[in-house]
Design a protein around this motif. Structure first.
Motif, PDB file in Angstrom:
ATOM      1  N   GLN A 129      18.377 -60.273 107.596  1.00 19.59           N
ATOM      2  CA  GLN A 129      16.931 -60.151 107.420  1.00 19.59           C
ATOM      3  C   GLN A 129      16.332 -61.378 106.727  1.00 19.59           C
ATOM      4  OE1 GLN A 129      15.167 -57.616 108.756  1.00 19.59           O
ATOM      5  NE2 GLN A 129      17.117 -56.938 109.602  1.00 19.59           N
ATOM      6  N   ARG A 130      17.158 -62.088 105.980  1.00 27.08           N
ATOM      7  CA  ARG A 130      16.666 -63.241 105.220  1.00 27.08           C
ATOM      8  C   ARG A 130      17.230 -64.558 105.743  1.00 27.08           C
ATOM      9  NH1 ARG A 130      17.121 -62.632  99.154  1.00 27.08           N
ATOM     10  NH2 ARG A 130      15.170 -63.767  99.229  1.00 27.08           N
ATOM     11  N   THR A 131      17.815 -64.539 106.937  1.00 21.65           N
ATOM     12  CA  THR A 131      18.473 -65.723 107.496  1.00 21.65           C
ATOM     13  C   THR A 131      17.843 -66.086 108.831  1.00 21.65           C
ATOM     14  OG1 THR A 131      20.544 -65.084 106.440  1.00 21.65           O
ATOM     15  CG2 THR A 131      20.707 -66.659 108.241  1.00 21.65           C
ATOM     16  N   GLU A 139      26.462 -75.223 101.945  1.00 18.73           N
ATOM     17  CA  GLU A 139      25.875 -76.563 101.786  1.00 18.73           C
ATOM     18  C   GLU A 139      24.689 -76.775 102.729  1.00 18.73           C
ATOM     19  OE1 GLU A 139      26.508 -79.195  99.682  1.00 18.73           O
ATOM     20  OE2 GLU A 139      27.704 -77.709  98.585  1.00 18.73           O
ATOM     21  N   ARG A 140      24.657 -76.053 103.826  1.00 17.37           N
ATOM     22  CA  ARG A 140      23.556 -76.153 104.787  1.00 17.37           C
ATOM     23  C   ARG A 140      22.433 -75.172 104.451  1.00 17.37           C
ATOM     24  NH1 ARG A 140      25.387 -78.390 110.281  1.00 17.37           N
ATOM     25  NH2 ARG A 140      27.245 -79.566 109.706  1.00 17.37           N
ATOM     26  N   GLY A 141      22.540 -74.525 103.301  1.00 16.74           N
ATOM     27  CA  GLY A 141      21.447 -73.695 102.815  1.00 16.74           C
ATOM     28  C   GLY A 141      21.567 -72.203 103.086  1.00 16.74           C
ATOM     29  N   HIS A 142      22.691 -71.748 103.617  1.00 14.70           N
ATOM     30  CA  HIS A 142      22.864 -70.317 103.896  1.00 14.70           C
ATOM     31  C   HIS A 142      23.501 -69.635 102.689  1.00 14.70           C
ATOM     32  CE1 HIS A 142      21.864 -71.017 108.101  1.00 14.70           C
ATOM     33  NE2 HIS A 142      22.662 -72.071 108.052  1.00 14.70           N
ATOM     34  N   THR A 143      23.024 -68.436 102.372  1.00 20.85           N
ATOM     35  CA  THR A 143      23.591 -67.653 101.275  1.00 20.85           C
ATOM     36  C   THR A 143      24.706 -66.778 101.842  1.00 20.85           C
ATOM     37  OG1 THR A 143      21.463 -67.616 100.147  1.00 20.85           O
ATOM     38  CG2 THR A 143      23.095 -65.988  99.454  1.00 20.85           C
ATOM     39  N   ILE A 144      25.938 -67.074 101.433  1.00 21.60           N
ATOM     40  CA  ILE A 144      27.114 -66.344 101.907  1.00 21.60           C
ATOM     41  C   ILE A 144      27.354 -65.174 100.955  1.00 21.60           C
ATOM     42  CG2 ILE A 144      29.573 -66.516 102.463  1.00 21.60           C
ATOM     43  CD1 ILE A 144      27.655 -68.260 104.212  1.00 21.60           C
TER      44      ILE A 144
END
Length: 147
Positions: free
Chosen positions: A37-39, A135-140
C-alpha cells in the motif's frame, strides 16, 4: 573392507548428507516483504530485477568459494584424522581400523565446518537483494535476507 574403501564410503555419505540440505526458493524468485500500500510497485519490480542481477553474481561467487572450502576442509579432516588414528593405533589391524576411523571422523568434522558457509551461500545473496532494495528507497519489512 579395507581402509580406502571405508574412507571413501564414509566420505560419500557425508557429501550426500550435505547435498540433502533443504534449499530455499531460487534467488530469481526471492521477494523481500514490503507494504504494497505504501510502495510504488512498478518501480519496486524494476529495482527488484536489478538487485537480483547483482545478487545472482554474488551467489555464484559464494557457491564457488563454498565448494573450494568444503574440499579443503574434507581433505584437512581426512589427513588429520588419519594421522591421529595412525599415531594412536597399536597393532597392525587395530592401527588400520583406528586410521580409518580417524580419517572418517576428520572428514565428517571437515564437512561440519561448512555450516557457516552454507548460511552465507543460502542467505547472503538474499541479504544483498534486501540491502540493494533498501538503498533504492524501499522499506523492507522482513528480517534481512530471510524474505
Amino acid at each position: 573392507m579395507n581402509f580406502l574403501t571405508k574412507t571413501r564410503s564414509i566420505g560419500l555419505i557425508a557429501v550426500a548428507l550435505l547435498a540433502g540440505c533443504a534449499e530455499l526458493e531460487p534467488l530469481t524468485e526471492y521477494r523481500p516483504v514490503v507494504d504494497q500500500q505504501r510502495t510504488d510497485m512498478p518501480r519496486f519490480e524494476r529495482d527488484l530485477e536489478a538487485c537480483r542481477a547483482v545478487a545472482v553474481q554474488v551467489e555464484a561467487d559464494y557457491r564457488q568459494r563454498q565448494q573450494e572450502q568444503m574440499g579443503a576442509n574434507l581433505m584437512t579432516g581426512l589427513l588429520v584424522g588419519a594421522i591421529t588414528g595412525a599415531v594412536v593405533g597399536g597393532g597392525t589391524n587395530y592401527q588400520r581400523e583406528l586410521t580409518a576411523y580417524g580419517a572418517a571422523s576428520g572428514m565428517a568434522a571437515g564437512a561440519a565446518a561448512n555450516d557457516y558457509s552454507y548460511d552465507l551461500v543460502t542467505y547472503g545473496p538474499r541479504r544483498v537483494v534486501d540491502r540493494c532494495m533498501a538503498e533504492r528507497g524501499h522499506t523492507i519489512l522482513n528480517d534481512i535476507g530471510r524474505g
